[in-house]
Each structure stands twice: as structure tokens, then as C-alpha cells.
Design an enzyme around this catalytic site. Structure first.
Site, mmCIF file in Angstrom:
data_model
loop_
_atom_site.group_PDB
_atom_site.id
_atom_site.type_symbol
_atom_site.label_atom_id
_atom_site.label_comp_id
_atom_site.label_asym_id
_atom_site.label_seq_id
_atom_site.Cartn_x
_atom_site.Cartn_y
_atom_site.Cartn_z
ATOM 1 N N ARG A 1 0.836 -1.195 0.000
ATOM 2 C CA ARG A 1 0.000 0.000 0.000
ATOM 3 C C ARG A 1 0.872 1.247 0.000
ATOM 4 O O ARG A 1 2.027 1.210 0.433
ATOM 5 C CB ARG A 1 -0.911 -0.007 1.227
ATOM 6 N N ASP B 1 0.613 5.510 1.100
ATOM 7 C CA ASP B 1 -0.175 6.426 1.926
ATOM 8 C C ASP B 1 -0.813 7.524 1.087
ATOM 9 O O ASP B 1 -0.477 7.725 -0.082
ATOM 10 C CB ASP B 1 0.718 7.071 2.987
ATOM 11 N N TYR C 1 12.113 2.935 -4.793
ATOM 12 C CA TYR C 1 11.353 4.159 -4.574
ATOM 13 C C TYR C 1 12.195 5.351 -5.003
ATOM 14 O O TYR C 1 13.431 5.304 -4.979
ATOM 15 C CB TYR C 1 11.006 4.330 -3.093
ATOM 16 N N ARG D 1 10.387 7.410 3.766
ATOM 17 C CA ARG D 1 10.196 8.823 4.125
ATOM 18 C C ARG D 1 11.026 9.211 5.344
ATOM 19 O O ARG D 1 11.522 10.342 5.432
ATOM 20 C CB ARG D 1 8.716 9.107 4.349
#
Length: 248
Positions: free
Chosen positions: A51, A53, A111, A199
Site C-alpha cells: 500500500r 499512503d 522508490y 520517508r
């Protein structure tokens, strides 16, 4: 029953994340709604590699679903894209073996995190990059900090305190920085990532770049296994799921 693998891209700025929520618009919800139309009202469950965010984007998310329909692989993208909002696009579709699973068959992910270094951000990039707020980071310091994160470590300090996963050991294979015009990109690849891990790494290395954290402090932060020792969680809109890896 055929199993279909999709590679999808989406602008996450208008969604409450990928996964279906009790309230709010989600990427999964839009996908399953489009599939339901194609299947004449029959619900179709979609399984993703993971998933994302609210506000996080994807240029290479992978999902799969099972279908009784005999639609050729080269027709799925058109069939779905005509029924999906423009913020979600199907890039490719292929039939895969029954044993394939978008999440459990994955061997790694890549990412990308993007900071905008200009004092004035184009309105066309405001939802797709994180503002530097006038800071020009020392990329060499960010690279020095990143080197301590390469390899296999317990990343407890670099994941959300809300993470309910017991085993927090992960392997980061590479972290590199790219200057692209007025933007600084961090590209990170690894075997898998914990909740908010990318992050938090971005936020911590940004602190190194600003001179607020010594790159040589990173090993101690890892060893502490304490979320409060790492930097702030970087903003969601700068993050992209770029690629999901399968196979050896």
C-alpha cells in the site's frame, strides 16, 4: 481462472492512499469499481505489491486479480483506462501463473523521493515534490549518511512507531542521488520497506544535508532501535513507488 498482473501508475494527490478505506477515495477502490463494471457487477478483489499512503504516487505499482473473462492481455489496459479516472493509468497487463502474487512474489522495490530546491515551486509540481524551503543541501553529506544504511540492518529507528511487523530487519541494496534541474532525487532500492521507512530515511538524510545531523551518527541511530533518534518523516507528496522487482 486466469490471473492478470497489471503495472499501474497513479497521481496520489487526490486519494486517501492505495488501500480501500472506510471513507475517502482510494486507488484500490477505483480499480475494483472499474473491474466490477467490466465483470457486469461482479466484485473483483485486487491484490497489490503493497500500500501507499495518502499523497504518495506510483509510477510502477504492481497488482493482480483473477478473472473468468477471456480478454486478451493487450486489451486489458484499454478496457480499464476508459473506466478509470485520469489520475490512474494501466501501463501494461499480462497473464501470469496461478502461483504469482503481487506482494508475496516480490523480491524487492525501488522508490524515488524528490525535493524541489527552487525558492519558487511551479504550481504544476507542488503536489509532486517536497519544497526545500530555501535550503540547498550538501549532497556529499547526504551520500555519506546513506552509505551507513546500505546492507542488512534492523530498521526499527527508521519506521513508524505504529508498525506492527515483528521482524524489522531489511536489506537496502543502493541509495543514489540525482540532480535534475531544480530538483534533487533520491533513488533507493531494497528487499522490502517498513511503514514510512523511505520517508524517514529521506527526512534523516535531509538533516545530514542541512548540517543538522552528522552522517557518522547514522550507525548509532540504527543501533538505538528507537524511532525518536532518526529524523522527521518527509512529506508524502515527494515519494514515488517506482518499480517492484520479481525473480532472482
Amino acid at each position: 481462472m486466469p490471473r492478470i498482473k497489471l503495472i499501474i501508475a497513479y497521481d496520489g494527490s487526490g486519494f486517501e492512499g492505495y488501500q480501500i478505506q472506510p471513507k475517502g477515495r482510494t486507488v484500490q477502490g477505483e480499480l475494483e469499481q472499474a473491474l466490477s463494471v467490466i465483470h457486469k457487477g461482479t466484485a473483483v478483489r485486487v491484490h497489490a505489491s503493497g500500500r501507499t499512503d495518502a499523497g504518495v504516487h506510483a509510477s510502477g505499482q504492481v497488482v493482480h486479480f483473477d478473472t473468468p473473462l477471456g480478454i486478451p492481455d493487450n486489451r486489458w489496459a484499454m478496457a480499464l483506462n476508459t473506466r478509470l479516472p485520469g489520475a490512474i493509468r494501466i501501463l501494461s497487463a499480462e497473464t501470469v501463473p496461478d502461483g504469482f502474487h503481487a506482494r508475496f512474489s516480490a523480491t524487492g522495490k525501488t522508490y524515488r523521493y524528490i525535493w524541489h530546491l527552487s525558492d519558487v515551486i511551479s504550481p504544476f509540481r507542488r503536489y509532486f515534490t517536497t519544497p526545500s524551503l530555501g535550503v540547498t543541501p550538501d549532497v556529499a553529506r547526504m551520500e555519506a549518511g546513506a552509505r551507513h544504511l546500505i546492507g542488512t540492518h534492523d530498521f526499527t529507528s527508521f519506521c513508524s512507531a505504529k508498525t506492527d511487523v515483528e521482524d524489522k530487519v531489511r536489506t537496502i541494496e543502493s541509495i543514489r542521488f540525482e540532480r535534475q534541474g531544480e530538483e534533487l532525487h533520491m533513488v533507493i532500492s531494497g528487499s522490502g520497506f517498513l511503514y514510512n521507512m523511505v520517508r524517514i530515511i529521506a527526512g534523516t538524510l535531509w538533516m545530514c544535508g542541512k548540517g543538522e545531523l552528522d552522517p557518522e551518527d547514522i550507525p548509532g541511530i540504527l543501533a538505538a532501535k528507537d524511532r525518536s533518534q532518526a529524523g522527521k518523516t518527509a512529506q508524502a507528496q515527494g515519494l514515488y513507488l517506482e518499480n517492484v522487482h520479481y525473480g532472482g
